[in-house]
Enzyme design. Sequence first.
Site, PDB file in Angstrom:
ATOM      1  N   LEU A  29      -5.149 -23.824   6.619  1.00  0.00           N
ATOM      2  CA  LEU A  29      -6.463 -24.675   7.142  1.00  0.00           C
ATOM      3  C   LEU A  29      -7.476 -23.831   7.223  1.00  0.00           C
ATOM      4  CD1 LEU A  29      -4.557 -26.290  10.327  1.00  0.00           C
ATOM      5  CD2 LEU A  29      -4.890 -27.501   8.174  1.00  0.00           C
TER       6      LEU A  29
ATOM      7  N   TRP B 290      -0.636 -33.098   9.324  1.00  0.00           N
ATOM      8  CA  TRP B 290       0.873 -32.813   9.606  1.00  0.00           C
ATOM      9  C   TRP B 290       0.873 -31.201  10.143  1.00  0.00           C
ATOM     10  CZ3 TRP B 290       4.547 -36.340   9.918  1.00  0.00           C
ATOM     11  CH2 TRP B 290       4.329 -37.362   9.068  1.00  0.00           C
TER      12      TRP B 290
ATOM     13  N   ALA C 289      -9.897 -29.458   3.481  1.00  0.00           N
ATOM     14  CA  ALA C 289     -10.672 -29.044   2.392  1.00  0.00           C
ATOM     15  C   ALA C 289     -11.948 -29.833   1.932  1.00  0.00           C
ATOM     16  CB  ALA C 289      -9.892 -28.259   1.047  1.00  0.00           C
TER      17      ALA C 289
ATOM     18  N   SER D 286      -9.398 -36.354   1.149  1.00  0.00           N
ATOM     19  CA  SER D 286     -10.062 -36.195   2.232  1.00  0.00           C
ATOM     20  C   SER D 286      -9.131 -35.255   3.191  1.00  0.00           C
ATOM     21  CB  SER D 286     -10.206 -37.503   2.830  1.00  0.00           C
ATOM     22  OG  SER D 286      -8.786 -38.291   3.116  1.00  0.00           O
ATOM     23  N   GLY D 287      -8.442 -34.284   2.790  1.00  0.00           N
ATOM     24  CA  GLY D 287      -7.903 -33.314   3.763  1.00  0.00           C
ATOM     25  C   GLY D 287      -8.888 -32.471   4.281  1.00  0.00           C
TER      26      GLY D 287
ATOM     27  N   SER E 171      -2.904 -32.064   5.712  1.00  0.00           N
ATOM     28  CA  SER E 171      -3.759 -31.380   6.948  1.00  0.00           C
ATOM     29  C   SER E 171      -3.386 -31.991   8.420  1.00  0.00           C
ATOM     30  CB  SER E 171      -5.296 -31.788   6.628  1.00  0.00           C
ATOM     31  OG  SER E 171      -5.848 -30.999   5.417  1.00  0.00           O
TER      32      SER E 171
ATOM     33  N   HIS F 197       9.698 -23.231   3.261  1.00  0.00           N
ATOM     34  CA  HIS F 197       9.907 -23.100   5.141  1.00  0.00           C
ATOM     35  C   HIS F 197      11.472 -22.997   5.194  1.00  0.00           C
ATOM     36  CE1 HIS F 197       9.210 -23.511   9.098  1.00  0.00           C
ATOM     37  NE2 HIS F 197       8.107 -23.245   8.874  1.00  0.00           N
TER      38      HIS F 197
ATOM     39  N   ARG G 101       9.445 -15.714   6.070  1.00  0.00           N
ATOM     40  CA  ARG G 101       9.769 -16.753   5.854  1.00  0.00           C
ATOM     41  C   ARG G 101      10.812 -16.845   4.700  1.00  0.00           C
ATOM     42  NH1 ARG G 101       4.304 -20.967   6.373  1.00  0.00           N
ATOM     43  NH2 ARG G 101       4.753 -20.935   8.656  1.00  0.00           N
TER      44      ARG G 101
ATOM     45  N   ARG H 213       1.921 -16.877   1.374  1.00  0.00           N
ATOM     46  CA  ARG H 213       0.661 -17.203   2.204  1.00  0.00           C
ATOM     47  C   ARG H 213       1.435 -16.512   3.297  1.00  0.00           C
ATOM     48  NH1 ARG H 213      -0.452 -21.958   5.671  1.00  0.00           N
ATOM     49  NH2 ARG H 213       1.764 -22.513   5.221  1.00  0.00           N
TER      50      ARG H 213
ATOM     51  N   GLY I 220      -1.472 -24.026  13.644  1.00  0.00           N
ATOM     52  CA  GLY I 220      -2.860 -23.871  13.843  1.00  0.00           C
ATOM     53  C   GLY I 220      -3.630 -23.075  13.024  1.00  0.00           C
TER      54      GLY I 220
HETATM   55  C1  LIG Z   1       4.178 -29.787   7.998  1.00  0.00           C
HETATM   56  C2  LIG Z   1       3.130 -29.186   7.877  1.00  0.00           C
HETATM   57  C3  LIG Z   1       2.768 -28.298   8.610  1.00  0.00           C
HETATM   58  C4  LIG Z   1       1.891 -27.221   8.446  1.00  0.00           C
HETATM   59  N1  LIG Z   1       1.193 -26.413   9.151  1.00  0.00           N
HETATM   60  C5  LIG Z   1       0.253 -25.428   8.858  1.00  0.00           C
HETATM   61  C6  LIG Z   1      -0.455 -24.706  10.055  1.00  0.00           C
HETATM   62  O1  LIG Z   1      -0.099 -24.697  11.013  1.00  0.00           O
HETATM   63  N2  LIG Z   1      -1.561 -24.029   9.466  1.00  0.00           N
HETATM   64  C7  LIG Z   1      -2.012 -23.777   8.393  1.00  0.00           C
HETATM   65  O2  LIG Z   1      -2.825 -23.249   8.016  1.00  0.00           O
HETATM   66  N3  LIG Z   1      -1.237 -24.689   7.433  1.00  0.00           N
HETATM   67  C8  LIG Z   1      -0.263 -25.416   7.708  1.00  0.00           C
HETATM   68  N4  LIG Z   1       0.132 -26.244   6.660  1.00  0.00           N
HETATM   69  C9  LIG Z   1      -0.410 -26.268   5.358  1.00  0.00           C
HETATM   70  C10 LIG Z   1      -1.927 -27.070   5.285  1.00  0.00           C
HETATM   71  O3  LIG Z   1      -1.522 -28.293   6.245  1.00  0.00           O
HETATM   72  C11 LIG Z   1      -2.194 -27.562   3.962  1.00  0.00           C
HETATM   73  O4  LIG Z   1      -1.917 -26.518   3.037  1.00  0.00           O
HETATM   74  C12 LIG Z   1      -3.466 -27.927   4.116  1.00  0.00           C
HETATM   75  O5  LIG Z   1      -3.697 -28.771   4.926  1.00  0.00           O
HETATM   76  C13 LIG Z   1      -3.926 -28.565   2.687  1.00  0.00           C
HETATM   77  O6  LIG Z   1      -5.201 -29.057   2.903  1.00  0.00           O
HETATM   78  P1  LIG Z   1      -6.166 -29.696   1.573  1.00  0.00           P
HETATM   79  O7  LIG Z   1      -7.197 -30.398   2.133  1.00  0.00           O
HETATM   80  O8  LIG Z   1      -6.287 -28.572   0.477  1.00  0.00           O
HETATM   81  O9  LIG Z   1      -5.217 -30.968   1.079  1.00  0.00           O
HETATM   82  P2  LIG Z   1      -4.282 -32.279   2.119  1.00  0.00           P
HETATM   83  O10 LIG Z   1      -4.753 -32.132   3.338  1.00  0.00           O
HETATM   84  O11 LIG Z   1      -3.108 -32.292   1.663  1.00  0.00           O
HETATM   85  O12 LIG Z   1      -5.452 -33.310   1.373  1.00  0.00           O
HETATM   86  C14 LIG Z   1      -5.211 -33.765   0.021  1.00  0.00           C
HETATM   87  C15 LIG Z   1      -6.075 -34.997  -0.212  1.00  0.00           C
HETATM   88  O13 LIG Z   1      -6.157 -35.417  -1.670  1.00  0.00           O
HETATM   89  C16 LIG Z   1      -6.013 -36.745  -1.770  1.00  0.00           C
HETATM   90  N5  LIG Z   1      -5.427 -36.977  -3.321  1.00  0.00           N
HETATM   91  C17 LIG Z   1      -4.559 -36.001  -3.705  1.00  0.00           C
HETATM   92  N6  LIG Z   1      -4.385 -36.475  -4.922  1.00  0.00           N
HETATM   93  C18 LIG Z   1      -5.311 -37.553  -5.084  1.00  0.00           C
HETATM   94  C19 LIG Z   1      -5.857 -38.438  -6.450  1.00  0.00           C
HETATM   95  N7  LIG Z   1      -5.423 -38.272  -7.537  1.00  0.00           N
HETATM   96  N8  LIG Z   1      -7.001 -39.246  -5.865  1.00  0.00           N
HETATM   97  C20 LIG Z   1      -7.582 -39.339  -4.879  1.00  0.00           C
HETATM   98  N9  LIG Z   1      -7.264 -38.675  -3.679  1.00  0.00           N
HETATM   99  C21 LIG Z   1      -6.334 -37.915  -4.026  1.00  0.00           C
HETATM  100  C22 LIG Z   1      -4.973 -36.989  -0.549  1.00  0.00           C
HETATM  101  O14 LIG Z   1      -4.854 -38.325  -0.477  1.00  0.00           O
HETATM  102  C23 LIG Z   1      -5.531 -36.146   0.738  1.00  0.00           C
HETATM  103  O15 LIG Z   1      -6.598 -36.850   1.071  1.00  0.00           O
HETATM  104  C24 LIG Z   1       1.169 -27.264   6.972  1.00  0.00           C
HETATM  105  C25 LIG Z   1       1.690 -28.143   6.143  1.00  0.00           C
HETATM  106  C26 LIG Z   1       2.831 -28.917   6.414  1.00  0.00           C
HETATM  107  C27 LIG Z   1       2.994 -30.099   5.501  1.00  0.00           C
END
Ligand SMILES: Cc1cc2nc3c(=O)[nH]c(=O)nc-3n(C[C@H](O)[C@H](O)[C@H](O)COP(=O)(O)OP(=O)(O)OC[C@H]3O[C@@H](n4cnc5c(N)ncnc54)[C@H](O)[C@@H]3O)c2cc1C
Length: 498
Positions: A381, A51, A22, A19-20, A49, A234, A281, A375, A55
Amino acid sequence: MSIFTDKSAAHFDVIVIGSGIAGLSVALAAAPRRVALLTRGEAGADGASCWAQGGIAAALGAGDSAAAHARDTLVAGSHMNDARAVQVLTAAAADAVHWLQANGVAFDRHGDAFALGREAAHGHARIVHAQGDATGAAVMRALTQRAREAAHIQCLEQSVVTELLCHGDTVYGVCVSGAAGTHFLRADSVVLATGGIGALYRHSTNPDTADASGLALAICAGAEFSDMEFVQFHPTALRTGGSGQLPLLTEALRGAGAVLLNGSGHRFMPAIAREAELAPRDVVARAVWQELERGETVWLDATRAVGADFPQRFPTVFASCQAEGIDPRVAPMPVVPAQHYHMGGVRVDAYARSSLDGLYAVGEVACSGVHGANRLASNSLLEGVVFGRELGRRLALQPSPKLPAPPLSASRLCSDAQVSEAIATRIRDLLWRHAGLVRERTGLQRALEELKTLEARAQSTAEFGRIAVARAIAFAAIRRRNSIGAHYRSDAPQSRVG
Ligand SMILES: Cc1cc2nc3c(=O)[nH]c(=O)nc-3n(C[C@H](O)[C@H](O)[C@H](O)COP(=O)(O)OP(=O)(O)OC[C@H]3O[C@@H](n4cnc5c(N)ncnc54)[C@H](O)[C@@H]3O)c2cc1C
């Protein structure tokens, strides 16, 4: 009746795991198809997401263009990117920002226009943000609320997917471990949106939920993966003395003039790169690593550049420092580099399809090739929204398959989600030391041998899966015998494509 008490296994049109940004983007765009949104903890609050600080990149400013954004993305990725994916990402960026706004995200503004920040390696100011450095939290609050209101989405929280159910090369469901025990769910389409791999490294900016479990599920099911060696670090995480997730000290601090000092108070970056603290970076991260390897401590000093304005300009970082008893207005912050993002993952095509029928991947777990070897900041995001929405829209139009789903064996046991602390720690140490910022053949070989030994001791499918991901990273790193992007080999330091 709860879906978990139905022994025949509930059937959904689409299962989204994660639930990030994506996962929520896919789920919302898939209306009116019936979606099960499975997530480890609390929806919208348990991934990376929320965290995100800096932006979202989009060419919205005067004089900027999607083509310029694409060029910067290709340069950051050392032209190892899939050019078509880059074109799709950057062309759809402005629309993605407007969609988020329409879904309730209040981006920071200057009058009528978006307030656009500038980040390293971007040729223009093109970073939209919300509540200063709390963009991720603002975006996730808005999308989670929309998902909870949506009639077509059933949100199943505290649900960990432990296995993909396959019949030949087709994925037709998942095994879920939750508060109500372990259960099967079936679907026409299963979407991995499980995020990154931070928990595999000693230091990471990622939350502990970024444990590569989605990538492991796909690898164990036989899906193809790629670009595993490309791991971004980072340069400036706050050194707290602990391991695991460390608070990120955003790049914008260096953009505002903060400088890196070693223990003797020497500013070391100007001697390493013309851009000093604003070099790419990977260059800054390696310089910090090398100082630490020499036994130095490294500090980020924002006392002159930001000083008294710190709490207003960087509220998230200020709160993290305060929690560690540091006042960054008057004292430098101790730093360490930390794993931040994985460019590799489940190999997908332009439509987010994996090599297995019925299995899709979006967000950080996926590798569409859009980021190449490194990247560009704030493209992640964006990737989640652009490719997530596109996949959701396609699934909404997709007719249900005519073939009956294979029967579930009543005796089938769900797999185990637990990874022992001993194995988790050993993997973190091995990857940090040998498949981290600086790699070389002998160390990678040693890591591979130890991981093989560790595999023989694995007790659960989750342990097998995590070791499989770690081995795939080390194996890809040993096979790529040149330095490129985020992959740096000290035994072949000259950067070249190949
Ligand atoms: C501190 C920090 C700052 C950042 N700043 C930026 C920024 O400013 N701009 C930018 O573009 N990117 C930034 N990034 C990168 C970006 O946040 C992530 O790459 C992006 O949010 C990933 O999104 P996602 O939806 O793929 O995964 P996530 O947001 O990590 O979501 C993953 C989801 O999958 C679930 N999950 C995982 N495994 C399982 C399982 N086996 N069963 C059920 N659920 C599961 C988790 O619980 C979660 O809900 C940052 C990252 C960090 C850590």
